[in-house]
Scaffold this motif. Structure first.
Motif, PDB file in Angstrom:
ATOM      1  N   LEU A  56       0.735  -1.267  -0.050  1.00  0.00           N
ATOM      2  CA  LEU A  56       0.054   0.023   0.000  1.00  0.00           C
ATOM      3  C   LEU A  56       0.954   1.194   0.003  1.00  0.00           C
ATOM      4  O   LEU A  56       1.861   1.350   0.716  1.00  0.00           O
ATOM      5  CB  LEU A  56      -0.746  -0.005   1.186  1.00  0.00           C
ATOM      6  CG  LEU A  56      -1.717  -1.169   1.402  1.00  0.00           C
ATOM      7  CD1 LEU A  56      -2.690  -1.105   2.558  1.00  0.00           C
ATOM      8  CD2 LEU A  56      -2.774  -1.216   0.201  1.00  0.00           C
ATOM      9  N   ASN A  59      -3.775   6.367   0.794  1.00  0.00           N
ATOM     10  CA  ASN A  59      -5.308   6.087   0.781  1.00  0.00           C
ATOM     11  C   ASN A  59      -6.029   7.455   0.666  1.00  0.00           C
ATOM     12  O   ASN A  59      -5.307   8.641   0.950  1.00  0.00           O
ATOM     13  CB  ASN A  59      -5.827   5.443   1.990  1.00  0.00           C
ATOM     14  CG  ASN A  59      -5.726   6.213   3.072  1.00  0.00           C
ATOM     15  OD1 ASN A  59      -6.404   7.192   3.471  1.00  0.00           O
ATOM     16  ND2 ASN A  59      -4.717   5.678   4.118  1.00  0.00           N
ATOM     17  N   ARG A  60      -7.181   7.516   0.198  1.00  0.00           N
ATOM     18  CA  ARG A  60      -7.934   8.684   0.379  1.00  0.00           C
ATOM     19  C   ARG A  60      -9.476   8.080   0.460  1.00  0.00           C
ATOM     20  O   ARG A  60      -9.939   7.281  -0.117  1.00  0.00           O
ATOM     21  CB  ARG A  60      -7.906   9.547  -1.218  1.00  0.00           C
ATOM     22  CG  ARG A  60      -8.235   8.881  -2.269  1.00  0.00           C
ATOM     23  CD  ARG A  60      -8.080   9.704  -3.650  1.00  0.00           C
ATOM     24  NE  ARG A  60      -8.037   8.852  -4.648  1.00  0.00           N
ATOM     25  CZ  ARG A  60      -9.173   8.835  -5.594  1.00  0.00           C
ATOM     26  NH1 ARG A  60     -10.189  10.030  -5.318  1.00  0.00           N
ATOM     27  NH2 ARG A  60      -9.338   8.287  -6.610  1.00  0.00           N
ATOM     28  N   THR A  61     -10.203   9.112   0.882  1.00  0.00           N
ATOM     29  CA  THR A  61     -11.727   8.764   1.048  1.00  0.00           C
ATOM     30  C   THR A  61     -12.528   9.384   0.045  1.00  0.00           C
ATOM     31  O   THR A  61     -12.147  10.709  -0.635  1.00  0.00           O
ATOM     32  CB  THR A  61     -12.027   9.049   2.412  1.00  0.00           C
ATOM     33  OG1 THR A  61     -13.553   8.798   2.597  1.00  0.00           O
ATOM     34  CG2 THR A  61     -11.953  10.764   2.657  1.00  0.00           C
ATOM     35  N   ILE A  68     -12.890   3.922   1.090  1.00  0.00           N
ATOM     36  CA  ILE A  68     -11.766   4.470   1.243  1.00  0.00           C
ATOM     37  C   ILE A  68     -10.895   3.568  -0.021  1.00  0.00           C
ATOM     38  O   ILE A  68     -11.199   2.519  -0.042  1.00  0.00           O
ATOM     39  CB  ILE A  68     -11.118   4.038   2.582  1.00  0.00           C
ATOM     40  CG1 ILE A  68     -11.643   4.807   3.725  1.00  0.00           C
ATOM     41  CG2 ILE A  68      -9.555   4.423   2.904  1.00  0.00           C
ATOM     42  CD1 ILE A  68     -11.362   3.985   5.188  1.00  0.00           C
ATOM     43  N   PHE A  70      -7.376   2.583  -1.351  1.00  0.00           N
ATOM     44  CA  PHE A  70      -5.920   2.492  -1.091  1.00  0.00           C
ATOM     45  C   PHE A  70      -5.351   2.237  -2.318  1.00  0.00           C
ATOM     46  O   PHE A  70      -5.667   1.453  -3.111  1.00  0.00           O
ATOM     47  CB  PHE A  70      -5.750   1.031  -0.375  1.00  0.00           C
ATOM     48  CG  PHE A  70      -6.438   1.299   1.207  1.00  0.00           C
ATOM     49  CD1 PHE A  70      -5.521   1.834   2.233  1.00  0.00           C
ATOM     50  CD2 PHE A  70      -7.623   1.002   1.548  1.00  0.00           C
ATOM     51  CE1 PHE A  70      -6.034   1.970   3.509  1.00  0.00           C
ATOM     52  CE2 PHE A  70      -8.192   1.211   2.918  1.00  0.00           C
ATOM     53  CZ  PHE A  70      -7.219   1.734   3.689  1.00  0.00           C
ATOM     54  N   SER A  71      -4.421   2.934  -2.573  1.00  0.00           N
ATOM     55  CA  SER A  71      -3.298   2.948  -3.978  1.00  0.00           C
ATOM     56  C   SER A  71      -2.177   1.794  -3.448  1.00  0.00           C
ATOM     57  O   SER A  71      -2.006   1.889  -2.335  1.00  0.00           O
ATOM     58  CB  SER A  71      -2.990   4.059  -4.264  1.00  0.00           C
ATOM     59  OG  SER A  71      -2.072   4.518  -3.352  1.00  0.00           O
ATOM     60  N   ILE A  77      -6.123  -0.923  -7.277  1.00  0.00           N
ATOM     61  CA  ILE A  77      -6.568  -0.284  -6.123  1.00  0.00           C
ATOM     62  C   ILE A  77      -7.280  -1.030  -5.421  1.00  0.00           C
ATOM     63  O   ILE A  77      -7.923  -2.032  -5.780  1.00  0.00           O
ATOM     64  CB  ILE A  77      -7.279   1.223  -6.622  1.00  0.00           C
ATOM     65  CG1 ILE A  77      -8.293   0.773  -7.257  1.00  0.00           C
ATOM     66  CG2 ILE A  77      -6.196   2.037  -7.160  1.00  0.00           C
ATOM     67  CD1 ILE A  77      -9.373   2.098  -7.691  1.00  0.00           C
ATOM     68  N   ASN A  80     -12.296   0.010   0.200  1.00  0.00           N
ATOM     69  CA  ASN A  80     -12.798  -0.666   1.437  1.00  0.00           C
ATOM     70  C   ASN A  80     -14.101   0.395   1.672  1.00  0.00           C
ATOM     71  O   ASN A  80     -13.867   1.377   1.650  1.00  0.00           O
ATOM     72  CB  ASN A  80     -11.746  -0.738   2.471  1.00  0.00           C
ATOM     73  CG  ASN A  80     -12.083  -1.160   3.744  1.00  0.00           C
ATOM     74  OD1 ASN A  80     -13.107  -0.623   4.604  1.00  0.00           O
ATOM     75  ND2 ASN A  80     -11.516  -2.330   4.006  1.00  0.00           N
TER      76      ASN A  80
END
Length: 137
Positions: A56, A59-61, A68, A70-71, A77, A80
């Motif tokens: 990982l 992350n960004r929301t 969320i 996760f890159s 990607i 979640n």
């Protein structure tokens, strides 16, 4: 008098016993506009209960904390979708997790911390991690 009710109860019970959606179907249900844009041109894989932290990158929301993203170090990607969302995670805030396994897993509690004040702003219980990989065109 109870005999006529038994078949009716069985029919009602059978109607309620429809098969539940799989986690992949739940994850794909009506993505918001930001999530839809992020997964465009990607295909969902089977949900994973844990992902390795070493893969990982950040992350960004999106969609007001509904998901969320996760890159990773590759083209995948992970999306979640915490059951209650994660609305307190926004710009200037970060997820803080404690793990001894080197992985993030479904059910882990991630604290949301403000980067400037270092104050906790809330927390989120993580759900399944659904991988989205780029499709070949």
């Amino acid at each position: 008098m109870l005999k006529p009710l038994i078949p009716l109860c069985l029919i009602s019970l059978a109607a309620c016993a429809s098969s539940p959606q799989s986690p992949a179907e739940n994850a794909a249900v009506t993505p918001g506009p930001e999530l839809a844009e992020a997964i465009a041109g990607r295909v969902a894989g089977p949900p994973e209960s844990c992902v390795s932290l070493r893969n990982l990158q950040g992350n960004r929301t999106v969609d007001d904390g509904d998901a969320i993203i996760f890159s990773t170090t590759g083209d995948t990607i992970y999306v979640n979708r915490p059951a209650g969302g994660c609305p307190s995670l926004r710009f200037g805030r970060t997820l803080v997790t404690k793990t001894t396994t080197g992985s993030l897993c479904r059910g882990d509690i991630a604290r949301v911390v403000d980067l400037q004040s270092n104050m906790e702003q809330g927390s989120c219980g993580l759900g399944d991690f659904v991988p989205y990989r780029k499709t070949d065109k």
